[in-house]
Scaffold this active site. Structure first.
Site, PDB file in Angstrom:
ATOM      1  N   MET A 159     -24.460  21.678  25.748  1.00 34.82           N
ATOM      2  CA  MET A 159     -23.624  21.878  24.215  1.00 34.82           C
ATOM      3  C   MET A 159     -23.704  23.466  24.911  1.00 34.82           C
ATOM      4  O   MET A 159     -23.569  24.766  23.564  1.00 34.82           O
ATOM      5  CB  MET A 159     -24.512  21.739  23.379  1.00 34.82           C
ATOM      6  N   GLY A 160     -23.044  24.191  25.482  1.00 36.17           N
ATOM      7  CA  GLY A 160     -22.955  25.547  26.151  1.00 36.17           C
ATOM      8  C   GLY A 160     -24.162  26.215  26.191  1.00 36.17           C
ATOM      9  O   GLY A 160     -25.331  25.843  26.549  1.00 36.17           O
TER      10      GLY A 160
ATOM     11  N   GLY B 273     -29.985  25.080  34.628  1.00 35.25           N
ATOM     12  CA  GLY B 273     -30.856  23.998  34.334  1.00 35.25           C
ATOM     13  C   GLY B 273     -29.344  22.783  34.246  1.00 35.25           C
ATOM     14  O   GLY B 273     -28.972  21.989  34.581  1.00 35.25           O
ATOM     15  N   HIS B 274     -28.254  23.119  33.431  1.00 34.57           N
ATOM     16  CA  HIS B 274     -27.325  22.761  32.981  1.00 34.57           C
ATOM     17  C   HIS B 274     -26.515  22.258  34.639  1.00 34.57           C
ATOM     18  O   HIS B 274     -25.881  21.447  35.154  1.00 34.57           O
ATOM     19  CB  HIS B 274     -26.272  23.376  32.358  1.00 34.57           C
TER      20      HIS B 274
ATOM     21  N   GLN C 187     -26.337  16.559  15.535  1.00 37.97           N
ATOM     22  CA  GLN C 187     -27.419  16.012  15.192  1.00 37.97           C
ATOM     23  C   GLN C 187     -28.430  17.549  14.980  1.00 37.97           C
ATOM     24  O   GLN C 187     -29.565  17.237  15.506  1.00 37.97           O
ATOM     25  CB  GLN C 187     -27.751  15.953  16.829  1.00 37.97           C
TER      26      GLN C 187
ATOM     27  N   GLY D  17     -30.745  15.973  31.749  1.00 40.63           N
ATOM     28  CA  GLY D  17     -32.106  16.633  32.476  1.00 40.63           C
ATOM     29  C   GLY D  17     -33.474  15.671  31.429  1.00 40.63           C
ATOM     30  O   GLY D  17     -33.151  15.054  30.183  1.00 40.63           O
TER      31      GLY D  17
ATOM     32  N   LYS E 126     -35.718  17.094  30.868  1.00 39.25           N
ATOM     33  CA  LYS E 126     -36.563  18.209  29.764  1.00 39.25           C
ATOM     34  C   LYS E 126     -36.026  17.811  28.345  1.00 39.25           C
ATOM     35  O   LYS E 126     -36.730  17.428  27.152  1.00 39.25           O
ATOM     36  CB  LYS E 126     -35.535  19.331  29.645  1.00 39.25           C
TER      37      LYS E 126
ATOM     38  N   SER F 221     -33.905  26.652  28.532  1.00 41.95           N
ATOM     39  CA  SER F 221     -33.235  25.731  27.474  1.00 41.95           C
ATOM     40  C   SER F 221     -32.064  26.996  26.802  1.00 41.95           C
ATOM     41  O   SER F 221     -32.804  28.286  27.091  1.00 41.95           O
ATOM     42  CB  SER F 221     -34.037  25.933  26.536  1.00 41.95           C
TER      43      SER F 221
ATOM     44  N   ARG G   9     -32.097  28.388  23.976  1.00 44.51           N
ATOM     45  CA  ARG G   9     -32.941  28.499  22.884  1.00 44.51           C
ATOM     46  C   ARG G   9     -33.356  30.174  23.587  1.00 44.51           C
ATOM     47  O   ARG G   9     -34.198  30.751  22.681  1.00 44.51           O
ATOM     48  CB  ARG G   9     -33.812  27.569  21.961  1.00 44.51           C
TER      49      ARG G   9
END
Ligand code: AMP
Length: 279
Positions: free
Chosen positions: A30-31, A36-37, A61, A148, A150, A186, A188
Site C-alpha cells: 500500500m506504499g 520491510g517492503h 480493506q 510479510g 508482520k 510499518s 503507520r
C-alpha cells in the site's frame, strides 16, 4: 523501471515477458515504502527474473474512513526507493482500474479466523484483502508472491486464497523487519509523535516477554504480565493472545516449539499498530 497505471497494459506487458521465458515475482503493497517492503522485493529479485510491486491503498480493506484518509501516501519517494533497489515494474493503479464499474466481488469461502483478532476489530477487512488480491493475482499471474509475516493473519489468508484459486502461485512468507528498538517497521509508524514512538517500543517487548516465558511460566501468567507491561499512559492494547500458528485458534496451554504465535494490536495514541511473534 516501468510505472504501469492500467491493468490491461500490465497484463500485456507480463504476457510478453512470460513469452520471453521470464519468471515473475509479485509484491503487493500500500506504499509508504520502508525497509520491510524492500526486504520482500529483494527476496523476490533473488528468486525471479522480473519483479512487479503494486502500490495501491485498497479502500475495500478499510472499515474506518478516517484510517483510510490518514493512510500515508508518498508515491514520488516510493518510486525513488524502488528505482534505486532495481525493482523493474510498479503497478500504480487508480481505484477505477482495480474496481471497474462491472467489477463483482468473488463469492468466496470464509474462514473463522477472518472474524477474530484483526478481523474482529476490523470487520470486513480480510474480505477486502481477499477481493483485491484475487483481482491482482488474476492480472499479474505471478510465479511467486511475497508477503510479510508482520501481518500474520493476512499470510494465512493468502495461503488459503492461493490454495483455492491459484494453486500454481508460490507463497513466500518473509520475516518481520524491526527498528533498532524492536518496533516492527510499518508505514503507520510515520504517524507516531516522538512521545508515542518511544512508548510504542514497549509493544514488541511485551510480545518478547511472552516468547521468553515459553514453558517457563503458565501461558495465562505470561499473557497477564505482558498486558501489564502495556498498561502505560498513552498505550492501549486491543488484543493480545497466543494462538495455534496454523489454525489461529486460541490456546490455553503452550503448544510444541514453533507452533505458538502471539498476536497483538496496540493503540499508541491514535495510531493502531499490529505485531506478532512465532515461537
Ligand atoms: P502494506 O504496505 O502494509 O500492505 O505491506 C505490504 C507487504 O509488506 C505485506 O506483505 C506486509 O506484511 C509486508 N510488511 C509490512 N511491514 C513489514 C515488516 N516490518 N517486515 C516485513 N514485511 C513487512
Amino acid at each position: 523501471m516501468e510505472i504501469i497505471y492500467y491493468s490491461n497494459r500490465l497484463r500485456s506487458y507480463i504476457t510478453e515477458k512470460k513469452a520471453e521465458g521470464k519468471s515473475i515475482g509479485f509484491v503487493p503493497t500500500m506504499g509508504a515504502i520502508h525497509e520491510g517492503h524492500v526486504s520482500l522485493i529483494q527476496e523476490a529479485m533473488l528468486e525471479c527474473d522480473l519483479v512487479v510491486c503494486s502500490i495501491f491503498v485498497n479502500p475495500k480493506q478499510f472499515n474506518n474512513p478516517s484510517d483510510l484518509e490518514k493512510y500515508p501516501r508518498n508515491e514520488q519517494k516510493d518510486f525513488e526507493i524502488l528505482e534505486k533497489i532495481g525493482c523493474q515494474v510498479i503497478y500504480f493503479p487508480k481505484v477505477e482500474d482495480v474496481y471497474p464499474k462491472d467489477f463483482k466481488d468473488i463469492i468466496r469461502k470464509h474462514y473463522f479466523f477472518e472474524n477474530v483478532y484483526e478481523g474482529g476489530f476490523r470487520p470486513g477487512h480480510f474480505d477486502g484483502v481477499a477481493q483485491v488480491l484475487h483481482r491482482f493475482f488474476s492480472i499479474v499471474k505471478p510465479n511467486s508472491t511475497y508477503f510479510g509475516l508482520k501481518d500474520y493473519q493476512q499470510c494465512i489468508l493468502v495461503e488459503k486464497l492461493l490454495e483455492e484459486y491459484f494453486p500454481e502461485i508460490e507463497l513466500v512468507k518473509c520475516p518481520t523487519l524491526r527498528e533498532s528498538d524492536g518496533l516492527a517497521m510499518s508505514s503507520r509508524n510515520l504517524r507516531l509523535s516522538t512521545k508515542y514512538r518511544i512508548q510504542a517500543a514497549i509493544f514488541p517487548r511485551a510480545l518478547e516477554h511472552i516468547k521468553m516465558s515459553f514453558k517457563k511460566k503458565s501461558l495465562s501468567e505470561a499473557i497477564l504480565e505482558a498486558k501489564e507491561m502495556l498498561t502505560v499512559k498513552g498505550l492501549k492494547y486491543e488484543y493480545l493472545d497466543v494462538v495455534d500458528a496454523i489454525t489461529l485458534e486460541k490456546i490455553s496451554d503452550w503448544l510444541p516449539k514453533g507452533q505458538n504465535v502471539v498476536l497483538g494490536a496496540v493503540l499508541a495514541g491514535e495510531v493502531r499498530l499490529i505485531d506478532n511473534m512465532v515461537f
